[in-house]
Design a protein around this motif. Structure first.
Motif, short mmCIF file in Angstrom:
data_model
loop_
_atom_site.label_atom_id
_atom_site.label_comp_id
_atom_site.label_asym_id
_atom_site.label_seq_id
_atom_site.Cartn_x
_atom_site.Cartn_y
_atom_site.Cartn_z
N GLN A 210 8.59 7.57 4.58
CA GLN A 210 9.50 7.63 5.71
C GLN A 210 10.59 8.68 5.52
O GLN A 210 10.99 9.35 6.49
CB GLN A 210 10.13 6.25 5.94
CG GLN A 210 10.91 5.70 4.76
CD GLN A 210 11.54 4.35 5.09
OE1 GLN A 210 11.90 4.10 6.23
NE2 GLN A 210 11.65 3.48 4.10
N SER B 157 -3.37 -2.74 11.08
CA SER B 157 -2.14 -1.94 11.05
C SER B 157 -1.53 -1.80 9.67
O SER B 157 -0.63 -0.97 9.48
CB SER B 157 -1.10 -2.56 11.99
OG SER B 157 -0.81 -3.90 11.61
N LEU C 72 17.51 -2.67 19.12
CA LEU C 72 16.23 -2.00 19.31
C LEU C 72 15.28 -2.30 18.15
O LEU C 72 14.08 -2.50 18.35
CB LEU C 72 16.44 -0.48 19.45
CG LEU C 72 17.10 -0.01 20.74
CD1 LEU C 72 17.37 1.49 20.68
CD2 LEU C 72 16.23 -0.35 21.95
N ALA C 73 15.84 -2.32 16.93
CA ALA C 73 15.01 -2.66 15.77
C ALA C 73 14.47 -4.08 15.89
O ALA C 73 13.31 -4.36 15.54
CB ALA C 73 15.82 -2.49 14.49
N VAL D 18 13.91 -5.75 18.68
CA VAL D 18 12.86 -5.74 19.72
C VAL D 18 11.56 -5.20 19.15
O VAL D 18 10.47 -5.70 19.45
CB VAL D 18 13.32 -4.92 20.93
CG1 VAL D 18 12.17 -4.72 21.92
CG2 VAL D 18 14.49 -5.62 21.63
N TRP D 19 11.65 -4.17 18.31
CA TRP D 19 10.45 -3.56 17.75
C TRP D 19 9.77 -4.47 16.73
O TRP D 19 8.54 -4.57 16.69
CB TRP D 19 10.80 -2.24 17.09
CG TRP D 19 9.62 -1.53 16.49
CD1 TRP D 19 8.78 -0.66 17.10
CD2 TRP D 19 9.15 -1.64 15.13
NE1 TRP D 19 7.80 -0.22 16.24
CE2 TRP D 19 8.01 -0.81 15.03
CE3 TRP D 19 9.57 -2.35 14.01
CZ2 TRP D 19 7.30 -0.68 13.83
CZ3 TRP D 19 8.86 -2.22 12.83
CH2 TRP D 19 7.75 -1.39 12.74
N VAL D 20 10.56 -5.15 15.91
CA VAL D 20 9.98 -5.93 14.81
C VAL D 20 9.58 -7.34 15.25
O VAL D 20 8.82 -8.00 14.54
CB VAL D 20 10.98 -6.01 13.64
CG1 VAL D 20 12.06 -7.07 13.89
CG2 VAL D 20 10.26 -6.26 12.32
N PRO E 88 7.47 -8.55 17.62
CA PRO E 88 6.02 -8.81 17.69
C PRO E 88 5.35 -8.83 16.32
O PRO E 88 4.42 -9.60 16.09
CB PRO E 88 5.50 -7.64 18.54
CG PRO E 88 6.68 -7.16 19.31
CD PRO E 88 7.85 -7.36 18.40
N LEU E 89 5.85 -7.98 15.40
CA LEU E 89 5.28 -7.96 14.06
C LEU E 89 5.57 -9.27 13.33
O LEU E 89 4.69 -9.83 12.66
CB LEU E 89 5.84 -6.79 13.27
CG LEU E 89 5.35 -6.64 11.83
CD1 LEU E 89 3.83 -6.42 11.81
CD2 LEU E 89 6.06 -5.48 11.13
N TRP F 292 20.44 -1.90 16.01
CA TRP F 292 19.94 -3.17 15.48
C TRP F 292 19.18 -3.95 16.55
O TRP F 292 18.15 -4.59 16.26
CB TRP F 292 21.11 -4.02 14.96
CG TRP F 292 21.49 -3.68 13.55
CD1 TRP F 292 22.57 -2.95 13.15
CD2 TRP F 292 20.78 -4.05 12.37
NE1 TRP F 292 22.58 -2.83 11.78
CE2 TRP F 292 21.50 -3.50 11.26
CE3 TRP F 292 19.62 -4.77 12.12
CZ2 TRP F 292 21.07 -3.66 9.95
CZ3 TRP F 292 19.19 -4.94 10.81
CH2 TRP F 292 19.92 -4.38 9.74
N SER G 214 -1.61 8.19 12.71
CA SER G 214 -1.16 7.03 13.48
C SER G 214 -1.74 7.05 14.89
O SER G 214 -2.21 6.02 15.40
CB SER G 214 0.36 7.01 13.55
OG SER G 214 0.82 5.95 14.37
N ASN H 143 -4.76 4.40 16.19
CA ASN H 143 -4.47 3.44 17.26
C ASN H 143 -5.11 3.80 18.60
O ASN H 143 -4.99 3.03 19.57
CB ASN H 143 -2.96 3.31 17.45
CG ASN H 143 -2.27 2.71 16.25
OD1 ASN H 143 -2.74 1.72 15.69
ND2 ASN H 143 -1.17 3.31 15.83
#
Length: 275
Positions: free
Chosen positions: A262, A251, A22-23, A25-27, A29-30, A20, A203, A207
């Motif tokens: 997925q 994106s 890590l998720a 941290v990833w989300v 910026p989005l 959670w 992808s 990018n």
């Protein structure tokens, strides 16, 4: 007498917590990009609960750069590269998986060595090659160095090796040649792998920034990633609301594709034995 449900183990709790975090941290910026894109410029760094909403940033971003041309170039690029990779990787993977020839192990080892070479190391040599071919500042020059993929060969080879040989023998009894066996037996059974690799390839090339920046000089050939750089080169400074809107428009196709596929993406890598 019923037993009380077992409490989750400490290791499971730690793993879930780490996942959670890590998720998040990833989300993060989005989420910031979404916030900045749908609010006026002054609210890009101010987080107010009842801040006014607007979609004008998307219109301003679309008008600030020729996004229609950038999207067309990017779609042409990823489609061209993906089709070439599917054809070349399929033939090479089938040869390594089923064809018995001298030196196959050595050749496959050389293919795997390419996985350890960063594409950026080859920038100068690739540019010299494209210049010698007269392809500088063309969409073909962006995709040509990537049309053979060591990762794609490895992934498809792992999948082809798991296909029972009895299916191949049955197809030969029915009169199929080698190419017919490949197209009618192996390729249909590898559809999840093609889907997963296709998402990975699209992808990456969607990018990719450095090589297109080096090899292109005009708007007519630049993809989206290079086109986004115009928002960071203005004399008035960076407008985070507009650049966030432009980033979301760029994106969005990738995010939508991953959300739709997925499950197949994860399952195909599991079947290929990759962790």
């Amino acid at each position: 007498m019923t037993q009380a449900p077992a409490l989750p183990r400490l290791g499971t709790i730690l793993e879930t917590t780490a996942a959670w975090l890590l998720a998040l941290v990833w989300v993060a910026p989005l989420l910031y990009a979404v916030w900045a894109a749908i609010h006026p410029t002054g609210y890009a760094t101010r987080f107010e609960l009842f801040a006014p909403l607007t979609l004008s940033n998307f219109a301003a971003a679309w008008e600030a750069a020729p996004f229609a041309r950038y999207f067309l170039n990017t779609f042409a690029l990823v489609t061209m590269v993906l089709v070439a990779q599917f054809v070349l990787c399929t033939l090479a993977a089938f040869a390594f998986a089923r064809a018995a020839f001298w030196g196959s192990g050595i050749l496959f080892g050389l293919v795997l060595v390419q996985l350890m070479i960063m594409p950026d190391i080859l920038l100068v040599e690739n540019y010299r090659t494209m210049r010698a071919l007269g392809l500088v500042d063309t969409i073909l020059s962006i995709g040509l160095p990537y049309m053979a993929s060591a990762f794609g060969i490895f992934l498809l080879r792992q999948t082809f090796k798991q296909v029972p040989k009895e299916l191949e023998e049955a197809a030969r009894v029915e009169g199929c040649g080698t190419l017919g066996i490949l197209l009618r037996v192996y390729v249909p059974l590898a559809k999840p792998t093609y889907l997963a690799y296709g998402l990975t390839s699209v992808s990456y090339h969607w990018n990719n920034f450095l090589w297109p920046l080096v090899i292109t000089n005009s708007v007519e050939t630049r993809p989206l990633t290079v086109g986004l750089s115009v928002f960071a080169s203005t004399d008035q400074g960076i407008d985070w609301a507009i650049i966030s809107a432009a980033t979301l428009m760029t994106s969005a196709p990738l995010l939508l594709g991953f959300l739709l596929f997925q499950r197949q993406f994860v399952q195909s890598f599991m079947r290929a034995g990759i962790k």
